[in-house]
Scaffold this active site. Structure first.
Site, PDB file in Angstrom:
ATOM      1  CB  THR A  20       6.424  22.649 -24.890  1.00 46.25           C
ATOM      2  OG1 THR A  20       6.240  24.001 -25.340  1.00 46.25           O
ATOM      3  CG2 THR A  20       7.566  22.574 -23.916  1.00 46.25           C
ATOM      4  CE1 TYR A  56       3.754  26.049 -31.163  1.00 43.47           C
ATOM      5  CE2 TYR A  56       5.256  25.571 -29.364  1.00 43.47           C
ATOM      6  CZ  TYR A  56       5.031  25.908 -30.688  1.00 43.47           C
ATOM      7  OH  TYR A  56       6.110  26.096 -31.529  1.00 43.47           O
ATOM      8  CG  LEU A 198      14.810  14.710 -33.082  1.00 41.43           C
ATOM      9  CD1 LEU A 198      14.268  14.163 -31.759  1.00 41.43           C
ATOM     10  CD2 LEU A 198      16.063  13.937 -33.497  1.00 41.43           C
TER      11      LEU A 198
HETATM   12  P1  NAP Z   1      10.725  17.232 -33.437  1.00 39.56           P
HETATM   13  O1  NAP Z   1      11.295  17.747 -32.195  1.00 39.56           O
HETATM   14  O2  NAP Z   1      11.563  17.197 -34.658  1.00 39.56           O
HETATM   15  O3  NAP Z   1      10.130  15.759 -33.240  1.00 39.56           O
HETATM   16  C1  NAP Z   1       9.304  15.430 -32.156  1.00 39.56           C
HETATM   17  C2  NAP Z   1       8.996  13.942 -32.272  1.00 39.56           C
HETATM   18  O4  NAP Z   1      10.204  13.209 -32.135  1.00 39.56           O
HETATM   19  C3  NAP Z   1       8.046  13.447 -31.190  1.00 39.56           C
HETATM   20  O5  NAP Z   1       7.185  12.512 -31.793  1.00 39.56           O
HETATM   21  C4  NAP Z   1       8.979  12.761 -30.193  1.00 39.56           C
HETATM   22  O6  NAP Z   1       8.366  11.663 -29.541  1.00 39.56           O
HETATM   23  C5  NAP Z   1      10.061  12.244 -31.108  1.00 39.56           C
HETATM   24  N1  NAP Z   1      11.346  12.123 -30.409  1.00 39.56           N
HETATM   25  C6  NAP Z   1      11.888  12.985 -29.502  1.00 39.56           C
HETATM   26  N2  NAP Z   1      13.088  12.548 -29.075  1.00 39.56           N
HETATM   27  C7  NAP Z   1      13.318  11.378 -29.722  1.00 39.56           C
HETATM   28  C8  NAP Z   1      14.379  10.437 -29.705  1.00 39.56           C
HETATM   29  N3  NAP Z   1      15.465  10.630 -28.950  1.00 39.56           N
HETATM   30  N4  NAP Z   1      14.269   9.319 -30.501  1.00 39.56           N
HETATM   31  C9  NAP Z   1      13.177   9.127 -31.282  1.00 39.56           C
HETATM   32  N5  NAP Z   1      12.144   9.984 -31.348  1.00 39.56           N
HETATM   33  C10 NAP Z   1      12.216  11.104 -30.577  1.00 39.56           C
HETATM   34  O7  NAP Z   1       9.391  18.027 -33.856  1.00 39.56           O
HETATM   35  P2  NAP Z   1       8.589  19.301 -33.366  1.00 39.56           P
HETATM   36  O8  NAP Z   1       7.857  19.048 -32.116  1.00 39.56           O
HETATM   37  O9  NAP Z   1       7.843  19.754 -34.589  1.00 39.56           O
HETATM   38  O10 NAP Z   1       9.696  20.429 -33.128  1.00 39.56           O
HETATM   39  C11 NAP Z   1      10.283  20.645 -31.866  1.00 39.56           C
HETATM   40  C12 NAP Z   1       9.819  21.935 -31.233  1.00 39.56           C
HETATM   41  O11 NAP Z   1      10.079  23.043 -32.095  1.00 39.56           O
HETATM   42  C13 NAP Z   1       8.306  22.040 -31.009  1.00 39.56           C
HETATM   43  O12 NAP Z   1       7.886  21.262 -29.913  1.00 39.56           O
HETATM   44  C14 NAP Z   1       8.148  23.523 -30.834  1.00 39.56           C
HETATM   45  O13 NAP Z   1       8.550  23.928 -29.536  1.00 39.56           O
HETATM   46  C15 NAP Z   1       9.099  24.053 -31.895  1.00 39.56           C
HETATM   47  N6  NAP Z   1       8.434  24.346 -33.189  1.00 39.56           N
HETATM   48  C16 NAP Z   1       8.392  25.661 -33.587  1.00 39.56           C
HETATM   49  C17 NAP Z   1       7.774  25.997 -34.776  1.00 39.56           C
HETATM   50  C18 NAP Z   1       7.756  27.437 -35.191  1.00 39.56           C
HETATM   51  O14 NAP Z   1       7.006  27.796 -36.114  1.00 39.56           O
HETATM   52  N7  NAP Z   1       8.537  28.285 -34.555  1.00 39.56           N
HETATM   53  C19 NAP Z   1       7.206  25.016 -35.617  1.00 39.56           C
HETATM   54  C20 NAP Z   1       7.281  23.689 -35.194  1.00 39.56           C
HETATM   55  C21 NAP Z   1       7.917  23.378 -33.987  1.00 39.56           C
HETATM   56  P3  NAP Z   1       7.768  11.761 -28.019  1.00 39.56           P
HETATM   57  O15 NAP Z   1       7.117  13.098 -27.916  1.00 39.56           O
HETATM   58  O16 NAP Z   1       6.869  10.606 -27.959  1.00 39.56           O
HETATM   59  O17 NAP Z   1       8.924  11.651 -27.053  1.00 39.56           O
END
Ligand code: NAP
Length: 267
Positions: A20, A56, A198
């Site tokens: 999120t 966040y 992703l």
């Molecule tokens: P991610 O999940 O790798 O990528 C998110 C992106 O991918 C968004 O732009 C989303 O688009 C798109 N997407 C989602 N499903 C898709 C699909 N089936 N086909 C094509 N594109 C798709 O990146 P992230 O948000 O960095 O990582 C995920 C989660 O990990 C975060 O939200 C957070 O909760 C957590 N996180 C944790 C840390 C940490 O330090 N612990 C750091 C970074 C992230 P839409 O949103 O437009 O659907």
């Protein structure tokens, strides 16, 4: 949906959770309602894990999650995180209370230390985490962005509980954790929670078309299936759109052959 045991707690969490990050950022009420709807749809599709963090959108992501779980709290496993600047004992307790209020719940299922802070003793942080576990505010304790040595030190600092997970970056584009953190999690029975699975929306253009055709999957689905090929790994893609949420929720409905995982990885 496929479910996996968190650490060795007996708790089952969905292999695909919901990230999120950016939820609640500059949201209009329509955007916020759509984020709530997307999360609820994810739960309907069998996803039970939602990951958020106090940092966040300055806490507004937790508020969106709180709204999404209203009336279905017991069906959802909420993971949130305490920021590295809040790792002194009393700050952890205060941060947890604020997160509980924003989430609208009396307990956090998995409370994670977001990043290590070399200026604050992990022993002090973990004593606060155990206090929260003892009073029922937190069910399980995890870490994020911890090295093997930092995770081992955090574990050794706990007297009555255990570290059940380490949340780290892992995708086809970033495989650094395969060298040490993943083998450590496998050996110690910790869950590895893969963030940015992703590659933050930069979908790999190297996915063999033979795979997408054979399994009728999109490249993003192949990426999620590949990243969770080890039973110790779960992934938390972030999806704001319903169609992405649906794709992600169905990405592990079948498993590939071992040689196909090799093929995707080397491509
Ligand atoms: P991610 O999940 O790798 O990528 C998110 C992106 O991918 C968004 O732009 C989303 O688009 C798109 N997407 C989602 N499903 C898709 C699909 N089936 N086909 C094509 N594109 C798709 O990146 P992230 O948000 O960095 O990582 C995920 C989660 O990990 C975060 O939200 C957070 O909760 C957590 N996180 C944790 C840390 C940490 O330090 N612990 C750091 C970074 C992230 P839409 O949103 O437009 O659907």
């Amino acid at each position: 949906m496929e479910y996996r045991e968190l650490g060795h707690t007996g708790e089952k969490v969905s292999t695909i959770g919901m990230g999120t990050w950016r939820f609640g950022t500059h949201s209009t009420s329509a955007e916020r309602a759509s984020q709530v709807q997307t999360l609820r749809h994810g739960v309907e599709l069998g996803i039970n894990l939602i990951d958020t963090a106090e940092i966040y959108a300055s806490g507004r992501s937790e508020e969106v999650v709180g709204e999404a779980v209203k009336g279905i709290r017991k069906d959802v496993f909420i993971a949130t995180k305490v920021a590295p600047e809040h790792l002194h004992h009393d700050d952890v307790i205060a941060a947890c209370k604020r997160s509980l209020a924003r989430l609208g719940t009396s307990y956090i299922d998995l409370y994670q230390v977001h990043w290590p802070n070399p200026h604050i003793s992990i022993r002090e942080t973990m004593s606060a985490m155990e206090k929260l576990a003892k009073d029922g505010s937190v069910r399980y304790i995890g870490v994020s962005n911890f090295s093997v040595a930092e995770t081992a030190e955090a574990s050794a600092s706990l007297e009555r509980s255990e570290i059940v997970s380490n949340q780290v970056e892992y995708s086809l584009s970033d495989r650094r954790i395969e060298a040490d953190i993943l083998p450590y999690c496998v050996r110690e029975k910790l869950t590895l929670i893969a963030y940015s699975p992703l590659n933050r929306g930069h979908i790999a253009d190297s996915i063999p078309s033979a795979m997408t055709q054979k399994y009728r999957m999109t490249p993003a689905q192949v990426m999620l299936n590949w990243v969770t090929r080890d039973p110790r790994v779960i992934a938390i893609p972030k999806a704001a759109s319903l169609s992405h949420m649906e794709e992600n929720a169905t990405s592990v409905s079948v498993r590939f052959e071992p040689e196909e995982y090799e093929q995707v990885g080397s491509a």
